[in-house]
Design a protein around this motif. Sequence first.
Motif, PDB file in Angstrom:
ATOM      1  N   THR A  30     -11.090 -15.337  -1.952  1.00  0.00           N
ATOM      2  CA  THR A  30      -9.510 -15.476  -1.860  1.00  0.00           C
ATOM      3  C   THR A  30      -9.035 -14.236  -2.696  1.00  0.00           C
ATOM      4  OG1 THR A  30      -9.548 -16.988  -3.581  1.00  0.00           O
ATOM      5  CG2 THR A  30      -9.434 -17.766  -1.158  1.00  0.00           C
ATOM      6  N   ASP A  31      -7.803 -14.229  -2.528  1.00  0.00           N
ATOM      7  CA  ASP A  31      -6.970 -13.383  -3.338  1.00  0.00           C
ATOM      8  C   ASP A  31      -6.500 -14.188  -4.709  1.00  0.00           C
ATOM      9  OD1 ASP A  31      -4.972 -11.885  -4.845  1.00  0.00           O
ATOM     10  OD2 ASP A  31      -3.891 -10.900  -3.034  1.00  0.00           O
ATOM     11  N   SER A  32      -6.940 -13.806  -5.890  1.00  0.00           N
ATOM     12  CA  SER A  32      -6.747 -14.459  -7.040  1.00  0.00           C
ATOM     13  C   SER A  32      -5.040 -14.727  -7.449  1.00  0.00           C
ATOM     14  CB  SER A  32      -7.238 -13.610  -8.388  1.00  0.00           C
ATOM     15  OG  SER A  32      -6.616 -12.351  -8.446  1.00  0.00           O
ATOM     16  N   ALA A  33      -4.307 -13.929  -6.956  1.00  0.00           N
ATOM     17  CA  ALA A  33      -2.798 -13.878  -7.125  1.00  0.00           C
ATOM     18  C   ALA A  33      -2.126 -14.932  -6.106  1.00  0.00           C
ATOM     19  CB  ALA A  33      -2.340 -12.528  -7.101  1.00  0.00           C
ATOM     20  N   THR A  34      -2.621 -14.926  -4.987  1.00  0.00           N
ATOM     21  CA  THR A  34      -1.861 -15.585  -4.019  1.00  0.00           C
ATOM     22  C   THR A  34      -2.806 -16.690  -3.326  1.00  0.00           C
ATOM     23  OG1 THR A  34      -2.585 -14.097  -2.136  1.00  0.00           O
ATOM     24  CG2 THR A  34      -0.530 -13.788  -3.307  1.00  0.00           C
ATOM     25  N   ALA A  35      -4.183 -16.813  -3.545  1.00  0.00           N
ATOM     26  CA  ALA A  35      -5.185 -17.794  -2.978  1.00  0.00           C
ATOM     27  C   ALA A  35      -5.067 -17.614  -1.368  1.00  0.00           C
ATOM     28  CB  ALA A  35      -4.503 -19.287  -3.129  1.00  0.00           C
ATOM     29  N   SER A  97     -17.384 -20.168  -4.427  1.00  0.00           N
ATOM     30  CA  SER A  97     -16.027 -19.944  -4.004  1.00  0.00           C
ATOM     31  C   SER A  97     -15.492 -18.795  -5.339  1.00  0.00           C
ATOM     32  CB  SER A  97     -15.022 -20.921  -4.274  1.00  0.00           C
ATOM     33  OG  SER A  97     -13.690 -20.755  -4.115  1.00  0.00           O
ATOM     34  N   VAL A  98     -15.005 -17.720  -4.589  1.00  0.00           N
ATOM     35  CA  VAL A  98     -14.587 -16.359  -5.589  1.00  0.00           C
ATOM     36  C   VAL A  98     -13.151 -16.087  -5.269  1.00  0.00           C
ATOM     37  CG1 VAL A  98     -15.271 -13.974  -6.165  1.00  0.00           C
ATOM     38  CG2 VAL A  98     -16.903 -15.885  -5.777  1.00  0.00           C
ATOM     39  N   ALA A  99     -12.619 -15.691  -6.505  1.00  0.00           N
ATOM     40  CA  ALA A  99     -11.130 -15.137  -6.310  1.00  0.00           C
ATOM     41  C   ALA A  99     -11.346 -13.673  -6.805  1.00  0.00           C
ATOM     42  CB  ALA A  99     -10.114 -16.094  -7.163  1.00  0.00           C
ATOM     43  N   THR A 690       1.713   2.249 -12.964  1.00  0.00           N
ATOM     44  CA  THR A 690       1.291   1.518 -11.539  1.00  0.00           C
ATOM     45  C   THR A 690       2.202   0.377 -11.749  1.00  0.00           C
ATOM     46  OG1 THR A 690      -0.830   2.622 -11.415  1.00  0.00           O
ATOM     47  CG2 THR A 690      -0.312   0.512 -10.262  1.00  0.00           C
ATOM     48  N   TYR A 691       3.123  -0.105 -10.755  1.00  0.00           N
ATOM     49  CA  TYR A 691       3.964  -1.273 -11.185  1.00  0.00           C
ATOM     50  C   TYR A 691       3.953  -2.047  -9.477  1.00  0.00           C
ATOM     51  CZ  TYR A 691       7.757  -4.326 -11.828  1.00  0.00           C
ATOM     52  OH  TYR A 691       8.663  -5.250 -12.165  1.00  0.00           O
ATOM     53  N   ALA A 692       3.295  -3.101  -9.659  1.00  0.00           N
ATOM     54  CA  ALA A 692       3.276  -4.298  -8.485  1.00  0.00           C
ATOM     55  C   ALA A 692       4.712  -4.856  -8.263  1.00  0.00           C
ATOM     56  CB  ALA A 692       2.181  -5.159  -8.960  1.00  0.00           C
ATOM     57  N   LEU A 693       5.334  -4.227  -7.404  1.00  0.00           N
ATOM     58  CA  LEU A 693       6.495  -4.945  -7.153  1.00  0.00           C
ATOM     59  C   LEU A 693       6.870  -6.179  -6.488  1.00  0.00           C
ATOM     60  CD1 LEU A 693       7.966  -1.327  -5.415  1.00  0.00           C
ATOM     61  CD2 LEU A 693       8.519  -2.460  -7.504  1.00  0.00           C
ATOM     62  N   THR A 694       5.459  -6.525  -5.563  1.00  0.00           N
ATOM     63  CA  THR A 694       5.051  -7.654  -5.045  1.00  0.00           C
ATOM     64  C   THR A 694       3.671  -7.866  -4.976  1.00  0.00           C
ATOM     65  OG1 THR A 694       5.188  -6.975  -2.539  1.00  0.00           O
ATOM     66  CG2 THR A 694       7.308  -7.457  -3.671  1.00  0.00           C
ATOM     67  N   ASN A 695       2.978  -8.795  -4.602  1.00  0.00           N
ATOM     68  CA  ASN A 695       1.397  -8.868  -4.367  1.00  0.00           C
ATOM     69  C   ASN A 695       1.166  -7.870  -3.265  1.00  0.00           C
ATOM     70  OD1 ASN A 695       1.206 -11.075  -6.160  1.00  0.00           O
ATOM     71  ND2 ASN A 695       1.709 -12.501  -4.736  1.00  0.00           N
ATOM     72  N   ASP A 696       2.058  -7.332  -2.390  1.00  0.00           N
ATOM     73  CA  ASP A 696       1.749  -6.255  -1.449  1.00  0.00           C
ATOM     74  C   ASP A 696       2.153  -4.962  -1.594  1.00  0.00           C
ATOM     75  OD1 ASP A 696       0.274  -8.748  -0.136  1.00  0.00           O
ATOM     76  OD2 ASP A 696       2.434  -9.234   0.752  1.00  0.00           O
ATOM     77  N   LEU A 697       3.172  -4.901  -2.408  1.00  0.00           N
ATOM     78  CA  LEU A 697       3.789  -3.607  -2.763  1.00  0.00           C
ATOM     79  C   LEU A 697       3.561  -2.918  -3.952  1.00  0.00           C
ATOM     80  CD1 LEU A 697       5.553  -1.570  -1.241  1.00  0.00           C
ATOM     81  CD2 LEU A 697       7.569  -2.601  -1.825  1.00  0.00           C
ATOM     82  N   GLY A 732       4.766   7.259  -5.198  1.00  0.00           N
ATOM     83  CA  GLY A 732       4.232   6.935  -3.980  1.00  0.00           C
ATOM     84  C   GLY A 732       4.328   5.575  -3.956  1.00  0.00           C
ATOM     85  N   LEU A 733       4.459   4.842  -2.710  1.00  0.00           N
ATOM     86  CA  LEU A 733       4.525   3.550  -2.479  1.00  0.00           C
ATOM     87  C   LEU A 733       3.078   3.040  -1.586  1.00  0.00           C
ATOM     88  CD1 LEU A 733       8.170   2.934  -1.601  1.00  0.00           C
ATOM     89  CD2 LEU A 733       6.870   1.764  -3.371  1.00  0.00           C
ATOM     90  N   ASP A 734       2.515   1.907  -1.926  1.00  0.00           N
ATOM     91  CA  ASP A 734       1.394   1.388  -1.163  1.00  0.00           C
ATOM     92  C   ASP A 734       1.796  -0.072  -0.647  1.00  0.00           C
ATOM     93  OD1 ASP A 734       0.073   3.838  -1.655  1.00  0.00           O
ATOM     94  OD2 ASP A 734      -1.172   3.212  -3.388  1.00  0.00           O
ATOM     95  N   TYR A 735       1.519  -0.060   0.463  1.00  0.00           N
ATOM     96  CA  TYR A 735       1.811  -1.725   0.948  1.00  0.00           C
ATOM     97  C   TYR A 735       0.449  -2.048   1.763  1.00  0.00           C
ATOM     98  CZ  TYR A 735       3.274  -5.356   4.028  1.00  0.00           C
ATOM     99  OH  TYR A 735       3.515  -6.637   4.435  1.00  0.00           O
ATOM    100  N   VAL A 736      -0.123  -3.164   1.123  1.00  0.00           N
ATOM    101  CA  VAL A 736      -1.562  -3.559   1.366  1.00  0.00           C
ATOM    102  C   VAL A 736      -1.474  -4.967   1.963  1.00  0.00           C
ATOM    103  CG1 VAL A 736      -3.817  -3.850   0.551  1.00  0.00           C
ATOM    104  CG2 VAL A 736      -2.607  -1.857   0.073  1.00  0.00           C
ATOM    105  N   LEU A 737      -1.788  -5.316   3.165  1.00  0.00           N
ATOM    106  CA  LEU A 737      -2.448  -6.577   3.236  1.00  0.00           C
ATOM    107  C   LEU A 737      -3.680  -6.855   3.561  1.00  0.00           C
ATOM    108  CD1 LEU A 737       0.298  -7.332   6.355  1.00  0.00           C
ATOM    109  CD2 LEU A 737       0.435  -8.178   3.916  1.00  0.00           C
ATOM    110  N   PRO A 738      -4.446  -7.379   2.435  1.00  0.00           N
ATOM    111  CA  PRO A 738      -5.880  -7.101   2.323  1.00  0.00           C
ATOM    112  C   PRO A 738      -6.628  -7.306   3.599  1.00  0.00           C
ATOM    113  CG  PRO A 738      -4.999  -8.559   0.693  1.00  0.00           C
ATOM    114  CD  PRO A 738      -3.860  -8.372   1.511  1.00  0.00           C
ATOM    115  N   ASN A 739      -7.402  -6.414   3.884  1.00  0.00           N
ATOM    116  CA  ASN A 739      -8.376  -6.125   4.940  1.00  0.00           C
ATOM    117  C   ASN A 739      -7.741  -6.502   6.416  1.00  0.00           C
ATOM    118  OD1 ASN A 739      -9.937  -7.425   2.537  1.00  0.00           O
ATOM    119  ND2 ASN A 739     -11.314  -5.880   3.606  1.00  0.00           N
ATOM    120  N   ALA A 740      -6.427  -6.026   6.398  1.00  0.00           N
ATOM    121  CA  ALA A 740      -5.726  -6.166   7.793  1.00  0.00           C
ATOM    122  C   ALA A 740      -4.756  -4.765   7.871  1.00  0.00           C
ATOM    123  CB  ALA A 740      -4.599  -7.379   7.477  1.00  0.00           C
ATOM    124  N   LEU A 741      -3.859  -4.475   6.995  1.00  0.00           N
ATOM    125  CA  LEU A 741      -2.919  -3.205   7.180  1.00  0.00           C
ATOM    126  C   LEU A 741      -2.824  -2.859   5.747  1.00  0.00           C
ATOM    127  CD1 LEU A 741      -1.118  -1.815   8.988  1.00  0.00           C
ATOM    128  CD2 LEU A 741       0.917  -3.360   8.010  1.00  0.00           C
TER     129      LEU A 741
END
Length: 817
Positions: A30-35, A97-99, A690-697, A732-741
């Motif tokens: 899982t993602d340690s930040a969002t499970a 189980s790993v995060a 590097t600034y994490a605006l959200t968990n994905d952005l 730059g802006l990076d938007y990441v949905l893990p292993n999806a988009l």
Amino acid sequence: MRITRYILTWLLASACALAASNGNLAGIVTDSATATPLAGIRVVVQGTNTMAYTDSKGEFTMKGLPYGNLIVRFSGPGWLTEQRTVIVADDVFGSVSVALRSTSKNTGDVVVYGAARRKQKLTDAPAAVSVVTPLDIERGNAHGSIGKTMEHLPGVDVVQSGANDFNINTRGFNNSITRRTLVLIDGRDPSTPLINLNEWNSISSVLGDIAGIEVVRGPGSALYGQNAYNGVINMRTYAPREVLGTRVSITGGEWETYRASIRHAGAYDKLAYKINIGASTQYNYGLVPRTTTAEYPSLDTALRRAGALDKKALSDAAKHPFEYVGTARLDYDITDDERMTVEGGMSISGNEMYVNQTGRLLVQRVEKPFVRAAYNSSNINVQALWQRRNTPEAMQQLVYNANARSLELSDVLGVDAQYNNTLMDGALRYIVGAQYEYHDVSSPTDSAGKFLADMTLISPTRVTAIFGGAYGQLEWKAADKLTLVGAARVDQSRLFPLQFSPKLALVFEPAAGQSLRLTLNRSFLRPSYTELFRRSPAGAPRDLTAVGLAVDSVLKARFGDQAASNLNLGQTSRWNVGNPELEPEKALSIELGYRGSVTKNLFVSADLYYNRRSDLISAPLGGITPEVYTPWRTNSGNSEWNAVGDSVLLAQIGKADFDRLVAYEGKAALAISPANVAAVDEYGAELALTYALTNDLTLNANYAYLDYKVASNDVPAQKIVANTSRHRANIGLDYVLPNALDVSVNARWVDAFTWLAGAFEGSVPTYWVVNMSVGYYVMPSLRVSANVFNALDNAHYEIFGGTILRRQATMTATYTF
């Protein structure tokens, strides 16, 4: 009877091994930040041939495992690697189980190697280091260019000319053929031996097989020796057990861009293998003839002034660069901590046009085979290698500003050995090592000794040299938050005097995840073989017969019939020649740096540096090496007559050719050659966040500033410029949905600057470039991605004399099974 007993024993052992290899393991990642469950994470059991990927629910199952305590490693693009020890027994179904933590929110925990020749966290490194993450490399597969993956890094200058002609440098003083930054791939320097040029189109790997790229900014000679002058680019390819299975990638795009690669890796017991094959071709759209006009007026003026217009027609074939690459690697795991590696490969590339100091050079075909053998353990690392650069006789390198061709056949043999360990319960870590290289560089001749090309490039036509170096480093954990680092290296060769390169660093950690660093470094750049031994035409000969007669006529009219100049001038050749007395360029640097997580979402890196560069090597000029090439002057035997004769000679041929008129190969010649001429004080600043605006952005931004002052210049005719913009920025802006988009948008800004490299002198105007990429996982094993360079189609050039760059879009499909 004995044979029967052996067979029964073998069968019994095999049966026991099978019985002990029926263990099972299951788990979730899982993602340690969002499970959130993570799909597509690679799960590898160390010491086995078993690998799996997590499914859409983040789950995985593995069967046929040996019983016992197993080390399981979890990794994926954009995530920090984690490992766990899991018990698997006959009556126990292993479970884990790993995060995982994302690299964008935990930048300081990224592991690097190049700063200290050992693995350590980024915040612990005693140097300024930039990292191209696995996710960045995965995105880069959409275009396939190794060089382009580094252009957004702070303090790194990536300038492009043509399809694959990149100059990659750090902290200024770039050049048309840059060699001030050492490039290593699995510890092997792939540069061209003759001039140390890095041909990025012929590196024996494809981007999809690169596991990591690090750029150490600033001098690195204390550990890496010659040519780690401005920094080190350290690349590592995947070991077979890291990528078990098959990966197929296909790319297509604008400008007839086509790429394809396939990699297969497998394992059996302690053996593991990997085979990698790739091919690419494209249309070099920016390549146009330079016979009467150029792409932009200022370039046309410069080329005409320097006499560097093309003298050859530009064929359609020359506009289609290509590359074919194949490698095979075999690993034998002696233990979990010891490995033997044998790898060999070859790249064949061609139709790449390079801008050099005198014009343009077309490499029609170059063949670069290599073999390396390595032993690696936690304490000992040894590698031996052989590599070659060969331009076939039928496909010679074409000099476009002269009616000349050249060939190269160069071999490099090398051994690098290193030992590291700890003392004082780990508080003191030390590294000692030694390096040996043998170079055999030649412009080939046939069995009768006749040159196989119009231009030999060097004289003598074959040069051999041995380079030896020894180095050591001490890291002392002086206190809980303070580490002291000292390193030094000695290098020796017949091509340069003994060089001593020290390094001192202090790393202070005021808080967890933060570090302050003060570093003092020295580095050196050895002269290239062409700078030392060049012998190539520098233009059409000049008939000076009438000049000699005119000098004699004046002398006789003034001093009588007995006066003679003894100049013996006639048809006089023009030569570009080397200077065997050149010293290496040196740099002494002091740096102050900070890296750390200011908040849980913000990671900041800041560096200030000052470099004192000395013994800078000039472009080839006339009259600056009288101690090497004696000026050809009036030789009457009378000082008064000589003075009069030389004044007439100067008036007749002009100052430029008067300075160039020297004794060369026993007769008069018009020659130019390089010399050590200048010292420069350089200072700069680099800031990245590097600034994490959200968990994905995530927002990424950096800025680099560079300026300099010429401290001394023995040859005012040689202008000293940094060939680098004073101000450079990326956002730059990076938007990441893990292993999806994943979606990335980056803007790069470079302020106007002056470029000077031989015949090319002019301004590079300010330019903005917007790059975009998107990747989508159709399923965990199938990724489809697209990339657009220069999305706004801003026509620009990045070096004066380079081609005009336009938009280029590509799409890639990658399937892993």
